[in-house]
Design a protein around this motif. Structure first.
Motif, PDB file in Angstrom:
ATOM      1  N   LEU A   1       0.847  -1.193   0.000  1.00 19.52           N
ATOM      2  CA  LEU A   1       0.000   0.000   0.000  1.00 19.52           C
ATOM      3  C   LEU A   1       0.884   1.245   0.000  1.00 19.52           C
ATOM      4  O   LEU A   1       1.772   1.389   0.844  1.00 19.52           O
ATOM      5  N   HIS A   2       0.624   2.146  -0.948  1.00 22.89           N
ATOM      6  CA  HIS A   2       1.345   3.413  -1.023  1.00 22.89           C
ATOM      7  C   HIS A   2       0.463   4.510  -0.446  1.00 22.89           C
ATOM      8  O   HIS A   2      -0.730   4.563  -0.730  1.00 22.89           O
ATOM      9  N   GLY A   3       1.047   5.381   0.346  1.00 29.09           N
ATOM     10  CA  GLY A   3       0.266   6.468   0.908  1.00 29.09           C
ATOM     11  C   GLY A   3       1.124   7.427   1.699  1.00 29.09           C
ATOM     12  O   GLY A   3       2.351   7.279   1.781  1.00 29.09           O
ATOM     13  N   ASN A   4       0.470   8.412   2.288  1.00 34.33           N
ATOM     14  CA  ASN A   4       1.137   9.426   3.106  1.00 34.33           C
ATOM     15  C   ASN A   4       0.742   9.236   4.568  1.00 34.33           C
ATOM     16  O   ASN A   4      -0.407   8.912   4.865  1.00 34.33           O
ATOM     17  N   VAL A   5       1.688   9.478   5.455  1.00 37.08           N
ATOM     18  CA  VAL A   5       1.394   9.394   6.881  1.00 37.08           C
ATOM     19  C   VAL A   5       0.545  10.606   7.240  1.00 37.08           C
ATOM     20  O   VAL A   5       0.954  11.746   7.054  1.00 37.08           O
ATOM     21  N   HIS A   6      -0.657  10.341   7.743  1.00 40.63           N
ATOM     22  CA  HIS A   6      -1.582  11.415   8.112  1.00 40.63           C
ATOM     23  C   HIS A   6      -1.491  11.734   9.604  1.00 40.63           C
ATOM     24  O   HIS A   6      -1.529  12.897  10.002  1.00 40.63           O
TER      25      HIS A   6
ATOM     26  N   LEU B   1      -0.229   4.119  13.029  1.00 40.21           N
ATOM     27  CA  LEU B   1      -0.225   5.325  12.217  1.00 40.21           C
ATOM     28  C   LEU B   1      -1.417   5.284  11.283  1.00 40.21           C
ATOM     29  O   LEU B   1      -1.933   4.216  10.955  1.00 40.21           O
ATOM     30  N   VAL B   2      -1.856   6.449  10.872  1.00 37.89           N
ATOM     31  CA  VAL B   2      -2.971   6.572   9.937  1.00 37.89           C
ATOM     32  C   VAL B   2      -2.371   6.965   8.596  1.00 37.89           C
ATOM     33  O   VAL B   2      -1.636   7.950   8.497  1.00 37.89           O
ATOM     34  N   ILE B   3      -2.691   6.155   7.572  1.00 32.64           N
ATOM     35  CA  ILE B   3      -2.166   6.395   6.228  1.00 32.64           C
ATOM     36  C   ILE B   3      -3.286   6.941   5.366  1.00 32.64           C
ATOM     37  O   ILE B   3      -4.370   6.363   5.292  1.00 32.64           O
ATOM     38  N   GLU B   4      -3.022   8.064   4.702  1.00 27.16           N
ATOM     39  CA  GLU B   4      -3.980   8.644   3.771  1.00 27.16           C
ATOM     40  C   GLU B   4      -3.620   8.149   2.377  1.00 27.16           C
ATOM     41  O   GLU B   4      -2.535   8.418   1.864  1.00 27.16           O
ATOM     42  N   VAL B   5      -4.547   7.391   1.790  1.00 24.66           N
ATOM     43  CA  VAL B   5      -4.295   6.790   0.484  1.00 24.66           C
ATOM     44  C   VAL B   5      -4.759   7.721  -0.620  1.00 24.66           C
ATOM     45  O   VAL B   5      -4.001   8.069  -1.504  1.00 24.66           O
ATOM     46  N   ASP B   6      -5.997   8.083  -0.620  1.00 21.71           N
ATOM     47  CA  ASP B   6      -6.571   9.052  -1.551  1.00 21.71           C
ATOM     48  C   ASP B   6      -7.109  10.206  -0.717  1.00 21.71           C
ATOM     49  O   ASP B   6      -7.069  10.170   0.494  1.00 21.71           O
ATOM     50  N   GLU B   7      -7.634  11.204  -1.388  1.00 19.21           N
ATOM     51  CA  GLU B   7      -8.237  12.314  -0.658  1.00 19.21           C
ATOM     52  C   GLU B   7      -9.404  11.781   0.169  1.00 19.21           C
ATOM     53  O   GLU B   7     -10.387  11.297  -0.368  1.00 19.21           O
ATOM     54  N   GLY B   8      -9.265  11.808   1.482  1.00 21.72           N
ATOM     55  CA  GLY B   8     -10.337  11.403   2.370  1.00 21.72           C
ATOM     56  C   GLY B   8     -10.317   9.935   2.771  1.00 21.72           C
ATOM     57  O   GLY B   8     -11.030   9.544   3.679  1.00 21.72           O
ATOM     58  N   THR B   9      -9.522   9.100   2.114  1.00 23.22           N
ATOM     59  CA  THR B   9      -9.447   7.681   2.468  1.00 23.22           C
ATOM     60  C   THR B   9      -8.276   7.477   3.416  1.00 23.22           C
ATOM     61  O   THR B   9      -7.126   7.658   3.049  1.00 23.22           O
ATOM     62  N   LYS B  10      -8.602   7.102   4.657  1.00 21.07           N
ATOM     63  CA  LYS B  10      -7.566   6.936   5.676  1.00 21.07           C
ATOM     64  C   LYS B  10      -7.659   5.534   6.268  1.00 21.07           C
ATOM     65  O   LYS B  10      -8.742   5.048   6.571  1.00 21.07           O
ATOM     66  N   LEU B  11      -6.511   4.894   6.432  1.00 27.54           N
ATOM     67  CA  LEU B  11      -6.433   3.547   6.988  1.00 27.54           C
ATOM     68  C   LEU B  11      -5.473   3.540   8.158  1.00 27.54           C
ATOM     69  O   LEU B  11      -4.450   4.222   8.134  1.00 27.54           O
TER      70      LEU B  11
END
Length: 87
Positions: free
Chosen positions: A51-56, A63-73
Motif C-alpha cells: 500500500l502506497h500512501g502518506n502518513v496522516h 499510524l494513519v495512512i492517507e491513500v486518496d483524498e479522504g481515504t484513511k487507513l
C-alpha cells in the motif's frame, strides 16, 4: 594443545557464520526499527502489503495512512516497509 587445535576449526566456523549471516541481519533489523520509529507526518511510505500512501497521523504503535483524498487507513508501525519520500 591437541584440544585447542581440534576446537579451532569449530570456533572459526562459528565466527565466520556470525560475521556472514547474523551480524548483517542484525544491522538490517536495527535500520528498519529506526526508520519505523522516525516516521513523521507527511512522509510518503510503502507498507509490507504494497500500500502506497502518506502518513496522516502518528500514535505510539499505530499510524494513519492517507491513500486518496479522504481515504484513511490505520496500520501498525511495524507494517511500514520503507519511506519513499521524507517530509
Amino acid at each position: 594443545m591437541d584440544i585447542l587445535s581440534g576446537l579451532l576449526p569449530i570456533i572459526l566456523f562459528i565466527l565466520l557464520f556470525w560475521l556472514i549471516l547474523i551480524r548483517p541481519q542484525q544491522k538490517r533489523q536495527k535500520q528498519v526499527k529506526d526508520m519505523q520509529q522516525n516516521l513523521q507526518k507527511g512522509d510518503r511510505i510503502i507498507t509490507i502489503g504494497g500500500l502506497h500512501g502518506n502518513v496522516h497521523a502518528l500514535d505510539e504503535g499505530t499510524l494513519v495512512i492517507e491513500v486518496d483524498e479522504g481515504t484513511k487507513l490505520t496500520y501498525d508501525r511495524s507494517a511500514v516497509r520503507e519511506v519513499v519520500q521524507s517530509n
